[in-house]
Motif scaffolding. Sequence first.
Motif, PDB file in Angstrom:
ATOM      1  N   UNK A   1      -6.968  -4.141  -7.387  1.00  0.00           N
ATOM      2  CA  UNK A   1      -5.938  -4.626  -6.482  1.00  0.00           C
ATOM      3  C   UNK A   1      -5.895  -3.709  -5.271  1.00  0.00           C
TER       4      UNK A   1
ATOM      5  N   UNK B   1      -5.658   0.175  -6.250  1.00  0.00           N
ATOM      6  CA  UNK B   1      -6.402  -0.082  -7.480  1.00  0.00           C
ATOM      7  C   UNK B   1      -7.675  -0.843  -7.144  1.00  0.00           C
TER       8      UNK B   1
ATOM      9  N   UNK C   1       0.579   0.724 -21.457  1.00  0.00           N
ATOM     10  CA  UNK C   1      -0.124   0.547 -20.183  1.00  0.00           C
ATOM     11  C   UNK C   1      -1.109   1.682 -19.931  1.00  0.00           C
ATOM     12  N   UNK C   2      -0.728   2.860 -20.385  1.00  0.00           N
ATOM     13  CA  UNK C   2      -1.606   4.000 -20.155  1.00  0.00           C
ATOM     14  C   UNK C   2      -2.815   3.990 -21.076  1.00  0.00           C
TER      15      UNK C   2
ATOM     16  N   UNK D   1       5.217   0.926 -21.202  1.00  0.00           N
ATOM     17  CA  UNK D   1       4.586   1.827 -20.226  1.00  0.00           C
ATOM     18  C   UNK D   1       3.571   2.718 -20.932  1.00  0.00           C
TER      19      UNK D   1
ATOM     20  N   UNK E   1       2.617   7.900 -14.890  1.00  0.00           N
ATOM     21  CA  UNK E   1       1.513   7.590 -14.006  1.00  0.00           C
ATOM     22  C   UNK E   1       1.615   6.091 -13.705  1.00  0.00           C
ATOM     23  N   UNK E   2       0.516   5.485 -13.345  1.00  0.00           N
ATOM     24  CA  UNK E   2       0.569   4.045 -13.129  1.00  0.00           C
ATOM     25  C   UNK E   2      -0.772   3.399 -13.400  1.00  0.00           C
ATOM     26  N   UNK E   3      -0.741   2.104 -13.511  1.00  0.00           N
ATOM     27  CA  UNK E   3      -1.930   1.330 -13.802  1.00  0.00           C
ATOM     28  C   UNK E   3      -1.691  -0.053 -13.201  1.00  0.00           C
ATOM     29  N   UNK E   4      -2.622  -0.959 -13.368  1.00  0.00           N
ATOM     30  CA  UNK E   4      -2.480  -2.255 -12.723  1.00  0.00           C
ATOM     31  C   UNK E   4      -2.734  -3.363 -13.730  1.00  0.00           C
ATOM     32  N   UNK E   5      -1.814  -4.281 -13.837  1.00  0.00           N
ATOM     33  CA  UNK E   5      -2.012  -5.462 -14.679  1.00  0.00           C
ATOM     34  C   UNK E   5      -1.482  -6.687 -13.972  1.00  0.00           C
ATOM     35  N   UNK E   6      -2.084  -7.798 -14.245  1.00  0.00           N
ATOM     36  CA  UNK E   6      -1.552  -9.061 -13.756  1.00  0.00           C
ATOM     37  C   UNK E   6      -1.346  -9.036 -12.247  1.00  0.00           C
ATOM     38  N   UNK E   7      -2.209  -8.310 -11.554  1.00  0.00           N
ATOM     39  CA  UNK E   7      -2.094  -8.255 -10.101  1.00  0.00           C
ATOM     40  C   UNK E   7      -0.925  -7.430  -9.607  1.00  0.00           C
ATOM     41  N   UNK E   8      -0.343  -6.644 -10.487  1.00  0.00           N
ATOM     42  CA  UNK E   8       0.816  -5.836 -10.092  1.00  0.00           C
ATOM     43  C   UNK E   8       0.607  -4.391 -10.541  1.00  0.00           C
ATOM     44  N   UNK E   9       1.041  -3.438  -9.732  1.00  0.00           N
ATOM     45  CA  UNK E   9       1.060  -2.065 -10.229  1.00  0.00           C
ATOM     46  C   UNK E   9       2.190  -1.916 -11.243  1.00  0.00           C
ATOM     47  N   UNK E  10       1.931  -1.195 -12.295  1.00  0.00           N
ATOM     48  CA  UNK E  10       2.984  -0.972 -13.290  1.00  0.00           C
ATOM     49  C   UNK E  10       3.022   0.511 -13.638  1.00  0.00           C
ATOM     50  N   UNK E  11       4.175   0.912 -14.140  1.00  0.00           N
ATOM     51  CA  UNK E  11       4.333   2.310 -14.525  1.00  0.00           C
ATOM     52  C   UNK E  11       3.696   2.553 -15.886  1.00  0.00           C
ATOM     53  N   UNK E  12       3.217   3.754 -16.082  1.00  0.00           N
ATOM     54  CA  UNK E  12       2.727   4.128 -17.410  1.00  0.00           C
ATOM     55  C   UNK E  12       3.338   5.473 -17.773  1.00  0.00           C
ATOM     56  N   UNK E  13       3.396   5.741 -19.063  1.00  0.00           N
ATOM     57  CA  UNK E  13       3.722   7.097 -19.495  1.00  0.00           C
ATOM     58  C   UNK E  13       2.623   7.569 -20.432  1.00  0.00           C
TER      59      UNK E  13
ATOM     60  N   UNK F   1      -6.202   3.104 -19.876  1.00  0.00           N
ATOM     61  CA  UNK F   1      -6.912   3.887 -18.866  1.00  0.00           C
ATOM     62  C   UNK F   1      -8.264   4.416 -19.331  1.00  0.00           C
TER      63      UNK F   1
ATOM     64  N   UNK G   1       0.787  -1.216   0.000  1.00  0.00           N
ATOM     65  CA  UNK G   1       0.000   0.000   0.000  1.00  0.00           C
ATOM     66  C   UNK G   1       0.822   1.270   0.000  1.00  0.00           C
TER      67      UNK G   1
ATOM     68  N   UNK H   1      -4.019  -1.812  -2.300  1.00  0.00           N
ATOM     69  CA  UNK H   1      -5.056  -0.880  -1.863  1.00  0.00           C
ATOM     70  C   UNK H   1      -5.348   0.203  -2.893  1.00  0.00           C
TER      71      UNK H   1
ATOM     72  N   UNK I   1      -2.835 -10.679 -17.097  1.00  0.00           N
ATOM     73  CA  UNK I   1      -4.230 -10.471 -16.731  1.00  0.00           C
ATOM     74  C   UNK I   1      -4.599  -8.994 -16.906  1.00  0.00           C
TER      75      UNK I   1
END
Lengths: 1184, 627
Positions: B327, B331, B53-54, B50, A824-836, B57, A717, B329, B207
């Motif tokens: 996820x 997300x 990944x965005x 990355x 920024x960030x996002x979530x995939x595969x149960x993990x937080x990941x970085x985004x641009x 959103x 967290x 806390x 996933x």
Amino acid sequence: MLTSNLTNVMNFTGVLTVICPKKGSLVHKLIMVMKLTTLLLIITLLHASAKSYSQKISLNEKNTSLEKVLSQIKNQSGYVFLYTDQNLVNTSISVNVKDASIEETLNACFKNAQIGYKITGKNILLRATYPQTAEQENAPPPITVKGKVVDETGKPLMGASVKLKGGSLGTQTDTEGRFTLSNVPDDGILVISFVGFTTLEVPAKKNLDNIKLVPLASDLSQVVVVGYGTQKKVVVSGAVSDVKGSELAKSASVNLSNSLGGRLSGVVAIQSSGEPGGDGSTIRIRGINSLSGGNTDPLIVIDGVPGRAGGIDRINPNDVESISILKDASAAIYGSRAGNGVILVTTKQGKSGKPQFSYDFYYGLQRPTRVPKMANAPEYAEIMNELQIFNSGLNQSNWNDAWQALKNTGTYTRPDGSSINAAFSPEAMQKVRDGSDPLRYPNTDWFGTVFQKWSPQQRHNLQVTGGNDYTKYLVSLGYLNQDGFYKNSATRYKQYDLRINVESKVSKYITTSLNVTGREENPNYPTVSAANIFRFIMRGRPTDVAIWPNGSAGPDIENGINPVVATTNQTGYDKNTKDYLQTTGKIEIKLPGVEGLKLTGTASLDKYWDRQSTWRTPYELYSWDKTTLNNDGSPQLQVKNFYPDQFHTPNLTEKNINELDINLTGIINYDRNFNGHAVSLMAGVQRQTANSSGFTAFKTNFISSQIPQLSFGQELGQSNGANDVFKSARLSYFGSANYNYKEKYIAQFLWRVDGSYIFPPSHRFGFFPGVTAAWRISEEGFFKNNIHFVDNLKLRGSWGRMGAEAYYGGALKEYQYLTLLATSNNMFNGQPVATVYEGTVPNYDFTWEVANNTDVGLEASFLNSRLSVTFDYFYNLRSNVLAPKTGSIPGSAGIPVYNFPPVNLGRLKNSGYDFSVNYSDRAGDFNYSVSVNAGYAKNKVLYFDETPGAPDWQRATGHPTDAWLLYQYDGVFKDQGDIDANKLDYSGLGISNSSLRPGDMKFKDVNHDGKINGDDKIRMDKNGTPTFTGGVNINLGYKGFDLSVLVQGATGGLQKIGLTESGSIGNYLEWSYQKRWSIDHPNNLYPRLSDSNSGATYFTSSASDNSYYVINSNYIRIKNVELGYTLPKEWIQKLGLNSLRIYANGINLATFDKIKIWDPESTNTSGQYYPQAKVINMGVKVTF
Amino acid sequence: MKTTLKNKNLYLLVFIMIMGAACKKDFLNVAPPNQLSADVVWSDPTLAEAYMNDAYKGLINGGLSEQMLASVSDESLFNHTGRGIDIVNTGNVSPTTTGWIDDSWNWDRMYLYIRTCNTAIDRIVSGKNSISDQTKKDQFLGEAYFLRAYYYQQLLRFYGGVPLITKVYNITDDLKVKRNTYEECVNFIVKDCDEANKLLSGKTMGQGRATALAALAIKSRVLLYAASDLHDKAKLTAKVSGIPDQTLPLLCYTSGNQADRYRLAQTAAKAVMDADPRTGYKLNLSAPVSASQGAINYASIAMGGGSKAPNIDPAGASEIIFAKYFLLPNYAVTPNLYNGPNGYHNWGGNSPIGLLVDDYDMQDGTPFSWSNPLEKADPYKNRDPRFYATVLYDGSDWKPRDKVSGNVDPANQIQTGTYDLMVSGKLTSFSGLDTRNSSLENWNGTYTGYYYHKFTDPDPNIIDQNMPQTIPWPFFRYTEAVLNYIEASIELGDTGPAVEWLNKIRFRVGMPAVTASDQTSLRNIYRHERRIEMAYEEQRYHDVRRWLIANETVGRKVTIVTVTGKFKSGKTQSSPYHYDPSVYDYSYTPSEYNVLENRAWNNALYFRPITRDEVNKNNLLIQNPGY
């Protein structure tokens, strides 16, 4: 010498310890600061004193006039020669001394002349009949002095004070200006003073006829700080207002920005919040010169450095020498950032003489100027019962029956057999009214429960100033502590500040100065924002208990917030520490060989550290089922724990900022006067960089709520990131040419070439010129000889082209010519990941905004300068305004509004006037002054990228910026008949006509299409900002008493009221209760109330922007009153004091306005903000 | 001597300072310390990833926002005002008063993320990158095509044909652009889906990421929508009159044959079914499971593997083709807070309305009816097991309440009625804890007598009021493709496979096999089945439109239920109240409720209006009919 300085320092510390008895942290902190001060002082003084005391006089003159020789001695030593007989110094002498003391030198000079001397402080008195040397002096018998004091026109001055210097002897002039003073030592010096005139010192003589006092002529002899220099007020040709620090120190607000309102013409200061630590005013010079959301802030220059971190707010008012406001082209020398005017703050420098200490302390009490009056429990209960009917869907023809039934029995049976129950049955209503069961049926005043009656604040300031002709110093230490309005308030502001200004004359040609400021600002808040606290105070229902009899807090209102707890440290804390260390070193070199040529180099290094810790901890709230009692009959409370997050553990956010700003300036000046043609040329270069970095870190899952340290939180967290990271760079070349002929014809040319990192390289540099000119008609012979009651009449005119950088949406638009991606960030595969993602969509082609500011002004003073008047008209045309193309970039381009780059597209004009009128006079011991200043400014958008297609009456172009767009309230439907008569279609507001009910608001069908919809809004010609603001200052003095009053007001602005969160979820304003349509009192003026959570009406949701809720914000307020009494010298001298003044003052004592719900300066439409404070202070200032 | 030296130094200092300040101008080229140059991003596969990944959103939190699309249909009623939902449901939408628009299909936001996809496609296809890893490039390109298809699909189903933008605009470009025809949009999306399918085939994606199968799922949905009545010129114009000729191509096919389009839809749906090796969750049964197992199966699908509650089968995740995952806390989402009962300090947001509840058949497959006295007396008994996993009703078991206000509900049941109760020995009328007269919190209570349950994690350890949950939002699940296949098959007259697959869906939830076999009956059964199975999944809003049955479905008035419990003669109960049919005679009274929203259908609402500002900024746009 060294020891004497050290003793001074020691005295300083000693005094401090005496004044501040051991009070824990305060003394400790002060002593800490003291150590630093002491060290710095010793260093600077050692250096300086070594020079000043070893300075010897060297002369080698043959047959030179004594006058010239004395002038040389004066230049080398700083001693001033006083004599009454000009013949005395016309004799020629020869003298040759090297590294001689003053006595040796004088003895050598007067070796062959019949001249005696006496050294009194810095003055050397010369007399013809004296014995040759001081050593042989035999005190002659005292004399009786008779004399007459007149003004510059020869008119006798009554009530002027005549005192023997250094003694207690003194008298006053009579009606004919005459005085007689006996027992005056033959070599005494008389000090003649009179209010409004320059104080004069004359050697005692039996007959002193016609001692002429020159009027202070505030305007004529004063010097004003202007861009990169100072000017005699008389030759200022631009629109410049200024205020002395001593004025600002009077009734000083804890925040300096709040002291400007009403004191300077053309300056608007709007204080929209009173929250300790966040109570600064928005300052505007001559209104709004930019488009909506654009930059309207003036440039603030502190001791020559533009845009200093920390701004003006927290400068100790006692440290301020003066504040100047450059309102027109005189700001052009600040070029690209001067379009909104410039504020120049100059801090005090030391005064030579023996160390003079002053200590100023006040203790004050504050409370809100106003908090909204909310409905009380019976009123609230009544509304809730009404809503049961309104929200039931019951046909309005049955409303009356239902209302009677609810009042009488508490239940109404509908025609279909179902029932409507009263929210408060008649029995409950009775208990709410009579207060017989305060636990089950309370009548809670939430503001009263949460607020203290008065909240304390205090400020200490200790200053010491002193020095000699070579080195002067000022050291100032301040401490401020301001409590919040709440009981056990977590909101509190503390400040420690230190200023050391040292100025040193290194040699005949070189002067250096070093200004060091250290300041720690310490705002503390609860974890709940003020906006949320006030939101929930207003949501607190009067029928709920806020605090149980045993002192426990009442239940959660929503989201775990109960203001009783939310205002304290029970939920954790939000502590902020801002540290500023600002240093300015300056060296001035007069170039030998070229008269009037001077080089100045300035370097300033500013450090800024900011650290914020937000620690959220679990806390408890208590509720009661209104039934279960303890054995002792008290309610059995149930505790509920509230947690800051889903882990049910404490969490901590730490933020930090670390900024270094460097400013280097080099200036060359040339000042000469050729037979009345005064020429002053200046050119300079300035280079500014700022570098800021910081982080933010968040952790939760703390293993204990005892240790608010990140290391005790867990990784799950957590989140970290950058905070306030930026770099900026600016490079400027600037200059001015001033010319005046005998102070009669005055002209000035100012320019600046600015380069800024904000713009693409090809458009980076801009040129900003300014021209000002003035004609002092009063200096013309024809005027001077014929018109006597006018002392000064000056006509001024100016034009300047200044700039503004790209600014909108509350931020400077940096790097907008680059294609950049942010993270920024996002979530995939149960993990937080970085985004641009795309952070900017570039514009390769944009440059400065152009501010063409024109001013015409008139200055006049009459009646020996007792009356003075200044009037200015201005016309500011801003073009190339940088704004996003919100009106023409369609959504399909995929560029979000926040990524619209700046484009030079807007045009705006802003015009108005400002004026001030001062009158000061005296009558005997009574002196007084009244001054009025005011300004009017209204702008008009000439062009911006407005979305096409809006009907004419809604277009923003042609109106002031941010002009409000409102439905036009047209009364309410009084009854069904009124609704039946309605021909307009309300479906455009989201309501079918069949659903209209009595008490619903009517709107004007502006376009006469039979439908009320978005097209029926009208663009007002006003917005939330007043157009006319002004102040009246009154100062009265009688013997030791002084009284000053500042009344301030504003007109031409609007304020919106009424949109509170009310209904089942919260209380109503008393205003809403009183002004409402009800079944009992149907009317066609006030709307029916609704529940803003569910059952909001169209006039409180889709059409809440309507003129009913808008009221003008005109107000007049007694901003400051200060009454002081300076104790007679005789009384206090026994205590070893020089002066002692006690005073009491009040801030925002009374306000007269139309709103009457919350403060008229509020910019919040729902009362969800920390209100402005009314303050009463008592203080004392001693000097010794 | 010393002084002179010092003076010289000082002169020097000033000189250096001035020169130093004046000479270096390029120090004005300040690069932002916290942003990246775009070119750098497209030279590094990690940064490019990355970037992709965005691009996801734009999906936001799927349908789990506070306002749900269900409340703009005959599924639920949103119980707070001021969000613009009532404006849509009463048919009062206009280009200036657009009513509620969710971020997950907001015009500007969709185009923002389409721009993101376009940038990626442009960089990769036109070679404006220096990434050498072809596998990675294929993956990014596949994701970009997939997401662009999804975002256009969102716009298409709310607005009809929209401008198909493939260019990354600069602000100086001509930004005005026409709407493409409906057919062009469908073809464009299908093409993007095919590209994505090709590029992503064989790739293992994490996933929550685009997959080849998910691309087929978009294609299946878009082609089924395209085949529907709404987009058939004859059927549309028969139902909605007055659409200008120039507008029609933006909304429907103006040529071609609806059956051919159904054929394409059927093939596309079958492609999804055949491509997924998992074949959904328990879709291979040949007989109905028990009612209780049916409810568990259905709940397990809704939980999508995101719940730790007892009884919930984590394998329910196998139903998902493409979803938004959450996820703790940072997300996580709180639909449980938005929608849960006020008696649990939640906001009671999208409460089911009577129209939905009444549509749940009896467990034996017969329709429920209020006119059946037995059913009216005990309406929540023996209903379609899916009802119990979708709706909270008076007396249903739920999580433990907090004990702040005392032990007011030891039975942990939903209380939406008014009941007789002995309080301190006195007979009183007690308002249930989850009503708007609740003693716990009297706002946020349901108006309908029901609360939302479907995507709420039943795990009692999650306290809905202040703990978020991690139940995923299914954009596409296997059953949708199956339903698409059934629909296309019925319309094409292939009733055999339709019945077979309908039964598989019903067996899984414990409902009996379908008995009808004619096309018309099957169409009705299918439509009802789709409504129940896909409740709260953002299908109904579009289904009633594309079937051109909006007027008789979402145009109906909201219905609610009023529950009262009176003591049976001779029986009493003391506080605290609990549901007990042995003590109480419960009565259930359905009624219309028009205070919050007096619902009415307006044909303009088949398509949403483009905002006035957007049309004004881009005057090539043709507004949708009726606005």
